[in-house]
Design a protein around this motif. Structure first.
Motif, PDB file in Angstrom:
ATOM      1  N   ARG A  42       0.830  -1.201   0.000  1.00 49.68           N
ATOM      2  CA  ARG A  42       0.000   0.000   0.000  1.00 49.68           C
ATOM      3  C   ARG A  42       0.870   1.258   0.000  1.00 49.68           C
ATOM      4  O   ARG A  42       0.571   2.227  -0.695  1.00 49.68           O
ATOM      5  CB  ARG A  42      -0.944   0.004   1.197  1.00 49.68           C
ATOM      6  CG  ARG A  42      -2.034  -1.024   1.052  1.00 49.68           C
ATOM      7  CD  ARG A  42      -3.079  -0.920   2.158  1.00 49.68           C
ATOM      8  NE  ARG A  42      -4.284  -1.519   1.667  1.00 49.68           N
ATOM      9  CZ  ARG A  42      -5.136  -0.947   0.824  1.00 49.68           C
ATOM     10  NH1 ARG A  42      -4.939   0.268   0.425  1.00 49.68           N
ATOM     11  NH2 ARG A  42      -6.195  -1.580   0.392  1.00 49.68           N
ATOM     12  N   GLN A  44       3.948   1.520  -1.195  1.00 51.99           N
ATOM     13  CA  GLN A  44       4.560   1.619  -2.524  1.00 51.99           C
ATOM     14  C   GLN A  44       3.573   2.175  -3.546  1.00 51.99           C
ATOM     15  O   GLN A  44       3.919   3.032  -4.355  1.00 51.99           O
ATOM     16  CB  GLN A  44       5.069   0.256  -2.991  1.00 51.99           C
ATOM     17  CG  GLN A  44       6.320  -0.188  -2.301  1.00 51.99           C
ATOM     18  CD  GLN A  44       6.743  -1.598  -2.717  1.00 51.99           C
ATOM     19  OE1 GLN A  44       5.936  -2.379  -3.221  1.00 51.99           O
ATOM     20  NE2 GLN A  44       7.999  -1.920  -2.481  1.00 51.99           N
ATOM     21  N   ALA A  46       0.891   4.009  -2.944  1.00 54.49           N
ATOM     22  CA  ALA A  46       0.571   5.393  -2.595  1.00 54.49           C
ATOM     23  C   ALA A  46       1.691   6.324  -3.058  1.00 54.49           C
ATOM     24  O   ALA A  46       1.417   7.433  -3.526  1.00 54.49           O
ATOM     25  CB  ALA A  46       0.356   5.520  -1.095  1.00 54.49           C
ATOM     26  N   ASP A  47       2.936   5.884  -2.947  1.00 53.77           N
ATOM     27  CA  ASP A  47       4.067   6.694  -3.382  1.00 53.77           C
ATOM     28  C   ASP A  47       4.054   6.944  -4.885  1.00 53.77           C
ATOM     29  O   ASP A  47       4.560   7.960  -5.351  1.00 53.77           O
ATOM     30  CB  ASP A  47       5.399   6.042  -2.985  1.00 53.77           C
ATOM     31  CG  ASP A  47       5.668   6.124  -1.489  1.00 53.77           C
ATOM     32  OD1 ASP A  47       4.971   6.893  -0.793  1.00 53.77           O
ATOM     33  OD2 ASP A  47       6.573   5.407  -1.021  1.00 53.77           O
ATOM     34  N   THR A  48       3.485   6.021  -5.645  1.00 52.75           N
ATOM     35  CA  THR A  48       3.419   6.200  -7.098  1.00 52.75           C
ATOM     36  C   THR A  48       2.193   7.008  -7.504  1.00 52.75           C
ATOM     37  O   THR A  48       2.054   7.363  -8.669  1.00 52.75           O
ATOM     38  CB  THR A  48       3.377   4.843  -7.832  1.00 52.75           C
ATOM     39  OG1 THR A  48       2.189   4.141  -7.466  1.00 52.75           O
ATOM     40  CG2 THR A  48       4.599   3.997  -7.524  1.00 52.75           C
ATOM     41  N   GLY A  49       1.304   7.286  -6.570  1.00 53.60           N
ATOM     42  CA  GLY A  49       0.107   8.063  -6.859  1.00 53.60           C
ATOM     43  C   GLY A  49      -1.003   7.253  -7.494  1.00 53.60           C
ATOM     44  O   GLY A  49      -1.971   7.807  -8.000  1.00 53.60           O
ATOM     45  N   ASN A  50      -0.884   5.946  -7.454  1.00 54.76           N
ATOM     46  CA  ASN A  50      -1.904   5.085  -8.057  1.00 54.76           C
ATOM     47  C   ASN A  50      -3.008   4.759  -7.057  1.00 54.76           C
ATOM     48  O   ASN A  50      -2.819   4.828  -5.844  1.00 54.76           O
ATOM     49  CB  ASN A  50      -1.280   3.790  -8.573  1.00 54.76           C
ATOM     50  CG  ASN A  50      -0.400   4.052  -9.767  1.00 54.76           C
ATOM     51  OD1 ASN A  50      -0.816   4.683 -10.723  1.00 54.76           O
ATOM     52  ND2 ASN A  50       0.827   3.588  -9.697  1.00 54.76           N
ATOM     53  N   ALA A  51      -4.136   4.377  -7.602  1.00 58.57           N
ATOM     54  CA  ALA A  51      -5.287   4.011  -6.777  1.00 58.57           C
ATOM     55  C   ALA A  51      -4.996   2.719  -6.024  1.00 58.57           C
ATOM     56  O   ALA A  51      -4.305   1.842  -6.524  1.00 58.57           O
ATOM     57  CB  ALA A  51      -6.517   3.835  -7.651  1.00 58.57           C
ATOM     58  N   SER A  95       0.409  -3.107  -8.527  1.00 60.26           N
ATOM     59  CA  SER A  95       1.786  -2.611  -8.587  1.00 60.26           C
ATOM     60  C   SER A  95       2.485  -3.050  -9.862  1.00 60.26           C
ATOM     61  O   SER A  95       3.326  -2.330 -10.389  1.00 60.26           O
ATOM     62  CB  SER A  95       2.579  -3.032  -7.347  1.00 60.26           C
ATOM     63  OG  SER A  95       2.769  -4.424  -7.334  1.00 60.26           O
ATOM     64  N   THR A  98       1.978  -0.682 -12.709  1.00 62.39           N
ATOM     65  CA  THR A  98       2.664   0.609 -12.655  1.00 62.39           C
ATOM     66  C   THR A  98       4.143   0.503 -13.024  1.00 62.39           C
ATOM     67  O   THR A  98       4.808   1.508 -13.137  1.00 62.39           O
ATOM     68  CB  THR A  98       2.555   1.217 -11.242  1.00 62.39           C
ATOM     69  OG1 THR A  98       3.206   0.372 -10.308  1.00 62.39           O
ATOM     70  CG2 THR A  98       1.104   1.425 -10.861  1.00 62.39           C
TER      71      THR A  98
END
Length: 99
Positions: A42, A44, A46-51, A95, A98
């Motif tokens: 979660r 990782q 969140a750090d990429t800005g993905n849902a 993940s 992404t």
């Protein structure tokens, strides 16, 4: 760690299907490891800005489950392991998209 995720998910499914053969120590270890992996995944994502996927109530309540894990009936423990496996699998798929 990415290649270890499918192996761990398989271990969770296997343990859920044979929960009566899984010791209390191993149950606790599996759930603790699952909680750690879910948290790391979660972060990782969140750090990429993905849902992020919405966790099940079981996964969201793992801290409460830890308090009762030693007295957990086998069917409920099996359900918890399956929910953890599914959440880890979903987060792993997200993940991978992404990368």
């Amino acid at each position: 760690m990415t290649s270890a995720i499918p192996d761990f998910v398989s271990a969770l499914y296997r343990s859920a299907n044979e929960v009566s053969k899984v010791s209390a120590f191993e149950r606790r270890r599996l759930v603790e490891c699952a909680a750690r992996i879910i948290s790391e995944q979660r972060i990782q994502l969140a750090d990429t800005g993905n849902a992020l996927s919405m966790p099940s109530s079981v996964v969201a309540g793992l801290d409460i489950i830890f308090q009762q894990i030693d007295d957990m009936p086998d069917p409920l423990m099996s359900h918890i392991l399956l929910e953890c496996a599914e959440e880890i699998r979903k987060l792993h798929v997200l993940s991978a998209k992404t990368e």
